[in-house]
Design a protein around this motif. Structure first.
Motif, PDB file in Angstrom:
ATOM      1  N   THR A  54      69.024  -5.793  58.536  1.00 36.96           N
ATOM      2  CA  THR A  54      70.141  -5.555  59.552  1.00 36.96           C
ATOM      3  C   THR A  54      69.682  -4.582  60.657  1.00 36.96           C
ATOM      4  O   THR A  54      69.776  -4.386  61.655  1.00 36.96           O
ATOM      5  N   GLY A  55      69.365  -3.095  59.665  1.00 34.61           N
ATOM      6  CA  GLY A  55      68.735  -1.996  60.680  1.00 34.61           C
ATOM      7  C   GLY A  55      67.655  -1.883  61.259  1.00 34.61           C
ATOM      8  O   GLY A  55      67.805  -1.684  62.447  1.00 34.61           O
ATOM      9  N   ALA A  66      63.386 -13.027  60.075  1.00 33.64           N
ATOM     10  CA  ALA A  66      62.769 -13.942  59.385  1.00 33.64           C
ATOM     11  C   ALA A  66      62.509 -13.214  57.795  1.00 33.64           C
ATOM     12  O   ALA A  66      62.522 -13.870  56.846  1.00 33.64           O
ATOM     13  N   LEU A  67      62.499 -11.923  58.076  1.00 26.44           N
ATOM     14  CA  LEU A  67      62.578 -11.112  56.761  1.00 26.44           C
ATOM     15  C   LEU A  67      63.929 -11.083  55.983  1.00 26.44           C
ATOM     16  O   LEU A  67      64.140 -11.214  54.908  1.00 26.44           O
ATOM     17  N   ALA A  68      64.899 -11.262  56.787  1.00 23.34           N
ATOM     18  CA  ALA A  68      66.175 -11.453  56.321  1.00 23.34           C
ATOM     19  C   ALA A  68      66.591 -12.591  55.581  1.00 23.34           C
ATOM     20  O   ALA A  68      67.048 -12.587  54.485  1.00 23.34           O
ATOM     21  N   LEU A  69      66.041 -13.655  56.054  1.00 22.13           N
ATOM     22  CA  LEU A  69      66.160 -15.122  55.562  1.00 22.13           C
ATOM     23  C   LEU A  69      65.271 -15.168  54.280  1.00 22.13           C
ATOM     24  O   LEU A  69      65.847 -15.562  53.267  1.00 22.13           O
ATOM     25  N   VAL A  70      64.422 -14.490  54.002  1.00 20.27           N
ATOM     26  CA  VAL A  70      63.214 -14.470  52.887  1.00 20.27           C
ATOM     27  C   VAL A  70      64.094 -13.793  51.877  1.00 20.27           C
ATOM     28  O   VAL A  70      64.291 -14.031  50.799  1.00 20.27           O
ATOM     29  N   VAL A  71      64.612 -12.512  52.217  1.00 13.44           N
ATOM     30  CA  VAL A  71      65.374 -11.699  51.433  1.00 13.44           C
ATOM     31  C   VAL A  71      66.502 -12.400  50.685  1.00 13.44           C
ATOM     32  O   VAL A  71      66.670 -12.395  49.539  1.00 13.44           O
ATOM     33  N   ILE A 117      73.270 -12.358  63.527  1.00 15.10           N
ATOM     34  CA  ILE A 117      71.891 -12.998  62.987  1.00 15.10           C
ATOM     35  C   ILE A 117      72.042 -12.899  61.544  1.00 15.10           C
ATOM     36  O   ILE A 117      71.744 -14.118  60.859  1.00 15.10           O
ATOM     37  N   THR A 118      72.142 -11.813  60.542  1.00 12.88           N
ATOM     38  CA  THR A 118      72.443 -11.597  59.360  1.00 12.88           C
ATOM     39  C   THR A 118      73.223 -12.625  58.796  1.00 12.88           C
ATOM     40  O   THR A 118      73.014 -13.123  57.548  1.00 12.88           O
TER      41      THR A 118
END
Length: 663
Positions: free
Chosen positions: A323-324, A544-549, A634-635
């Motif tokens: 998010t940051g 994309a990284l948020a989705l993976v996390v 988005i998150t």
């Protein structure tokens, strides 16, 4: 151009190529340091050149004067031979010319003695705006590169650590069986070490190479212009090595830590399922009125939040990081977009600059609301230490009355209004930073070839361009010259393109008007470091990284609690209730992560925008509220998507397999 186009007889510049300069990559610190050293050496070598050149100019002028003087002496001798009784009107006129010639020669001799030493300027490639703008843009991109890869690596290490740890933990029974069969700890560990080594090397190596071969060229295409169109790819092996080390720390490091803990246990303990973590009373339970109003499912969810503290912290940190990064991307975009409006709304309030022939002339047009006579002049500022110079716009108003209506001078340190005085100059913020100057210190200036030292009375907030403001009296004190206020700061009632063009046509038809410009609308040439073009990449990659996390941590959460979830299904929970049982925790983690992420985003945004300051650009530190909303949305959307996937996965839990005894 043909030689006939030039009126001067002497060459005015020398192009110098330093030895071994091709050993350094242009624009790098090593290259700049080498050039600075060579420039200083060249300057020292030619230190006597101004005096020698002065003598040459004086000698050349004196030689011409001596020839004229010799001619006058010959004329004088010829006139002396004429008897006084035979002097005619022509003879008298010749004597008068001779007397005037002697006076002219005497005046010329005084002028020759006053010929000043020439000023030699040592400029490098950075004085070429197109050349320097490219490196300024590169440095701005590098400011982003300081933060984003670090955060990406940190979050990737976090997720990889969790995944590898879970994989080893899941094979506890197998490890215990191998221990019981006589395999050594080293032999057992090698399976996981080889696996994690391959994963770390292949993952980091493949990702690093693909990234270096694709992203730099894409960014270059966003920054390239008519002068720079050919991309030359270079793989920085040191960065690739750092990436691989980080990848191995995440994979191999996590495997070694978990293996070390598990291999200390005896085989019988390893072959048994690890006992579920015991539930504990939480602080919320002590608030009786609140706890009593919660449903059973809510109470279970809140207990589970604090039951698995490690997973809670990991999830919140992962979501907060993503998010940051997303918020930082939107913040960079806002700062880039706000640069010109902030400069010409909060700092400079005039719409046009009109140059006139005479200082007393006023300009007239239909939509001119007000005008202020000023002198605008380009000068050079030189730092006390170092060789880099800044080109500065000097502005001197005819009077200080109502000057605040055209330019707001506000102290960077105190945010209070600054006023022009006869005691010194006011510098713009970025110029003061480059010159290492502050209120009370001095700054070295070159005005019209004359070197002067000015006292700084204040540093004003400014975002675009290097500006220096002072009064007529102080300018005359510095230079000895009077101020010629041949520029008008013009405030107009309309600023649309058609109206600006009409105003320009009207003014240029007016006698004595030399030039009309609209700084705000010519400011598209300001180098903003290409940041806006790269922001989209960062937002997409962060998302994309948020989705993976979220997917990874949710998957680990379900696999660790498979027996627990199967049990509540056996007890009669419907599929939607089982999903809510897990999703409720993820929602709380997501909300907490978003709030923490906003704080991270604010910090990262300020850090990057300070690092992105190049040339005469100082970005405003602004993030508009849509940035906060979109980063949360988005998150949140990714969290919802993962919740849907989780629902279908929970529907297909095989209760018999999950609850069957391993013994």
């Amino acid at each position: 151009m043909p030689n006939g186009a030039f009126s001067q007889k002497e060459y005015a510049a020398i192009a110098v190529q330093f030895k071994n300069s091709n050993h350094y990559a242009a624009g790098t610190d090593a290259y700049n340091d080498q050039v600075d050293r060579q420039k200083a050496s060249l300057k020292a070598t030619l230190s006597k050149r101004p005096r020698d050149r002065q003598k040459q100019l004086q000698a050349s002028a004196q030689a011409k004067l001596d020839k004229q003087s010799d001619k006058l002496k010959q004329q004088e001798k010829q006139l002396a031979k004429v008897p006084s009784g035979y002097q005619t009107t022509q003879t008298k006129a010749a004597k008068q010319e001779l007397t005037a010639g002697k006076k002219k020669i005497a005046a010329s001799e005084v002028q020759i003695k006053q010929i000043a030493k020439p000023t030699y300027m040592y400029n490098d490639r950075s004085t070429n705006p197109g050349y320097q703008d490219y490196f300024d843009e590169s440095h701005s991109i590098a400011a982003i590169a300081i933060i984003f890869p670090g955060f990406f690596l940190f979050i990737a290490i976090l997720i990889t650590f969790s995944t590898i740890s879970r994989m080893v933990e899941k094979n506890r029974r197998e490890i215990g069986l191998m221990r019981a069969l006589g395999y050594t700890k080293r032999e057992i560990a090698m399976k996981y070490i080889v696996y994690t080594l391959l994963a770390g090397i292949l993952g980091a190596g493949l990702g690093g190479v693909l990234g270096m071969l694709t992203l730099p060229q894409f960014v270059f295409s966003l920054l390239s212009n008519n002068n720079l169109t050919e991309f030359v790819g270079v793989i920085p092996w040191s960065y690739l090595a750092q990436t691989m080390v980080a990848g191995l720390i995440a994979t191999l490091g996590s495997a070694l830590i978990v293996l070390t803990i598990n291999l200390r246990e005896v085989p019988t303990n390893l072959m048994r399922e690890r006992a579920p973590k015991a539930g504990k009373r939480i602080l919320l339970e002590r608030i009786k009125p609140l706890w009593s109003h919660l449903s059973f499912n809510q109470k279970v969810s809140y207990r589970n939040l604090f039951r698995y503290k490690g997973r809670m912290i990991m999830t919140i940190v992962g979501i907060a990081g993503c998010t940051g990064l997303i918020l930082t991307g939107f913040g960079i975009q806002d700062s880039v977009n706000d640069l010109v409006p902030t400069q010409y709304e909060d700092v400079q309030h005039f719409q046009a600059l009109v140059t006139v022939e005479k200082a007393t002339q006023q300009v007239h047009a239909d939509n001119i609301a007000a005008q202020k006579p000023v002198m605008v002049k380009s000068i050079t500022a030189r730092p006390t230490h170092g060789t880099a110079n800044d080109t500065v716009t000097l502005m001197v108003p005819k009077t200080t009355t109502n000057f605040a209506k055209y330019v707001t001078l506000k102290s960077v340190a105190t945010s209070k209004r600054l006023h022009l005085t006869n005691k010194g100059v006011i510098l713009s913020e970025k110029l003061a930073t480059d010159m290492h100057a502050k209120a009370g210190s001095s700054v070295n200036l070159q005005i019209g070839g004359k070197k002067v030292t000015a006292k700084v009375t204040g540093v004003t907030t400014n975002y675009a361009g290097h500006w220096l403001y002072t009064t007529q009296a102080y300018y005359k004190k510095l230079t000895g010259n009077s101020v010629q206020t041949t520029t008008r700061l013009v405030k107009t009632t309309h600023t649309k393109k058609a109206q600006r063009e009409k105003l320009s046509r009207q003014l240029l038809k007016e006698k004595g008007v030399l030039n009309v410009s609209f700084p705000r609308y010519a400011a598209s040439s300001l180098s903003t470091g290409g940041l806006g073009s790269v922001v989209l990449i960062m937002i997409v990659m962060s998302g994309a990284l948020a989705l993976v996390v979220l997917y990874n941590l949710t998957n680990i959460n379900i696999s660790e609690r498979m027996r627990e979830l199967a049990t509540i299904k056996v007890l009669g929970f419907y599929d939607r209730e089982v999903t809510a049982y897990v999703a409720r925790e993820n929602v709380i983690f997501t909300i907490a992560g978003i709030v923490v992420g906003w704080g991270i985003g604010l910090f990262l945004h300020q850090f990057i925008m300070v690092k992105a300051q190049t040339g005469s650009i100082l970005f405003p530190m602004t993030i508009h509220y849509p940035g906060f909303i979109w980063s949360a949305v988005i998150t949140g959307c990714f969290s919802l998507f993962i919740g849907i996937l989780t629902h279908f996965k929970l529907k297909h839990i095989d209760m018999l397999d999950a609850l069957s005894a391993g013994e």
